[in-house]
Design a protein around this motif. Structure first.
Motif, PDB file in Angstrom:
ATOM      1  N   ARG A  67       0.826  -1.211   0.000  1.00 32.65           N
ATOM      2  CA  ARG A  67       0.000   0.000   0.000  1.00 32.65           C
ATOM      3  C   ARG A  67       0.862   1.264   0.000  1.00 32.65           C
ATOM      4  N   ALA A  68       0.453   2.233  -0.820  1.00 31.14           N
ATOM      5  CA  ALA A  68       1.189   3.490  -0.908  1.00 31.14           C
ATOM      6  C   ALA A  68       1.205   4.209   0.436  1.00 31.14           C
ATOM      7  N   GLU A  69       0.140   4.041   1.236  1.00 27.51           N
ATOM      8  CA  GLU A  69       0.051   4.696   2.545  1.00 27.51           C
ATOM      9  C   GLU A  69       1.133   4.172   3.482  1.00 27.51           C
ATOM     10  N   PHE A  70       1.412   2.859   3.404  1.00 32.55           N
ATOM     11  CA  PHE A  70       2.447   2.275   4.254  1.00 32.55           C
ATOM     12  C   PHE A  70       3.821   2.802   3.828  1.00 32.55           C
ATOM     13  N   VAL A  71       4.022   2.879   2.524  1.00 33.01           N
ATOM     14  CA  VAL A  71       5.298   3.363   1.984  1.00 33.01           C
ATOM     15  C   VAL A  71       5.534   4.808   2.435  1.00 33.01           C
TER      16      VAL A  71
END
Lengths: 225, 203
Positions: free
Chosen positions: A61-65
């Protein structure tokens, strides 16, 4: 409402808060570090954190990155982090899911392209951190039923589930074009949803914990400490 | 009397809500596409989009055969090609008809076409991702309209399911990833197509 009922209500609230604090902290995180080379970073050099999106059944997920990147750029020994989207857009089309380098050999080939090498130099990228993983929800149990009627509405029941976040971070040195290490993180936690008139979610912050522990470890790894 | 009026309004709202949940959902694909960071080829190209591409829409049916989602991606395809092609070639001219090309002094005509569009929804695949798959037919013609090359290109995009994100937004995100995939494939593989490579070498 009399004084007795007020103090009783405040007592229940305090109990709920204590329970919430206890339950919310029910997350265990394991970090595993494997170092393959020396690291260190200059003040003008930057790090880019990218998510792997090659798997067929999930994607990082981009949010985790962005959470990992943001945390690496904060606090003591903070690093300069290039935001993922800004980097991928500037490097377009070389870091798309189908074209991104999978091995350091591919990076070597990519850096032979003058447009890529120039852009990399513009950003001052010293390390590329590849994040790969996802959070899985398992062991769902319990049931909650809600009703609505002329007298009001309410829910009753209890639900629980377990979240398991597994993420690997591979660190590539852009100067030597080698892989310098891997950090793995595994965080698990149980979440609860009791409902007595209103549902009270007691969520284990599994991914947030995985993010903060992984980011701290990555920061010290890149700094060479 | 006042109460009856209120009841009618509530009934009308319920009826409208019922109707809206039965109709087809329209999804117009919207996204921004970065300019490819590649070396330009020393070629002058005329680009022709036919109406089928410009107005391309895909209709997804539910398992019961009801029209569920109408996905309009023609405009976003044109927007994408308008960004990608000028970054690939030295000179790009966009034309409204093939007839005007011979007077423009270009080397070839590029005419893309969408052959197939597929959508995979988590409700049907039981996976936690929305997927879009598109098949294209790319054509490269001489200024007179003769064949140079004709090849198939596929693009794929997926996006994970997320709480508080609508299905329409997820379809849009997956389609934008697929369009970026198309741009990267086209930009990096154009001169690898055997017929195109032969044509470039023979110039």
């Amino acid at each position: 409402m009399n004084l007795y009922s007020l103090s009783k209500l405040s007592g229940i609230r305090q109990l709920l808060l204590v329970a919430l604090a206890l339950l919310a902290s029910c997350t265990s995180t394991t970090i595993d570090e494997f170092r393959q080379g020396e690291t260190g970073i200059g003040s003008a050099e930057t790090v880019v954190v990218l998510g792997r999106r090659q798997a067929s059944d999930y994607e990082t997920r981009a949010e985790f990155v962005s959470c990992v990147g943001e945390r690496m750029g904060r606090g003591e020994n903070a690093l300069t982090i290039v935001p993922e989207q800004e980097f991928v857009d500037a490097m377009f089309p070389w870091f798309e899911p189908r074209t991104a380098p999978l091995r350091t050999r591919d990076l070597e080939r990519l850096m032979a392209e003058n447009v890529v090498a120039e852009k990399m130099l513009d950003f001052g990228v010293r390390y590329i951190v590849w994040l790969d993983g996802h959070t899985e929800t398992t062991d769902r149990s319990g049931a909650i039923s809600c009703t609505i009627g002329p007298g009001g509405a309410g829910c009753f029941g209890f639900g629980s589930w377990e979240d398991d976040a597994n993420f690997d971070a591979r660190i590539w040195d852009v100067v030597s074009m080698t892989s310098v290490g891997t950090i793995s993180t595994d965080a698990t936690g149980q979440s609860y949803l009791p409902a007595l008139i209103i549902p009270i979610p007691l969520i284990a912050r599994v991914e947030a914990n995985a993010c903060s522990r992984l980011a701290d470890q990555l920061k010290s790894f890149v700094n060479g400490s | 009397m006042k109460n009856t009026g209120l009841n009618h309004k509530v009934l009308l709202l319920l009826f409208l809500f019922g109707l809206s949940s039965c109709g087809v959902s329209n999804v117009v694909i919207e996204g921004s596409f970065p300019t490819p960071n590649i070396n330009k080829m020393p070629v002058a190209i005329a680009v022709y989009y036919d109406d089928a591409l410009k107005d391309f829409a895909y209709l997804e049916y539910s398992e019961t055969g009801r029209e569920e989602y109408n996905i309009e991606s023609g405009k976003s395809h044109v927007q994408l090609f308008n960004v990608v092609l000028p970054a690939m070639f030295d000179r790009v001219v966009f034309v409204d008809s093939m007839e005007e090309v011979p007077t423009l002094g270009v080397d070839a005509i590029f005419a893309p076409a969408i052959e197939e569009f597929q959508l995979a929804l988590p409700a049907k695949t039981k996976l936690d991702v929305f997927e879009v798959w598109i098949k294209y037919n790319m054509r490269l013609l001489t200024p007179d309209g003769d064949y140079i090359a004709d090849w198939v290109l596929t693009s794929y995009g997926k996006t994970p399911t997320q709480t508080f994100r609508s299905i329409e937004a997820a379809i849009n995100d997956a389609a934008v990833v697929a369009l970026r995939d198309l741009a990267s494939s086209l930009a990096l593989s154009f001169d690898q197509v055997p017929e195109v490579r032969n044509w470039l070498n023979s110039r």
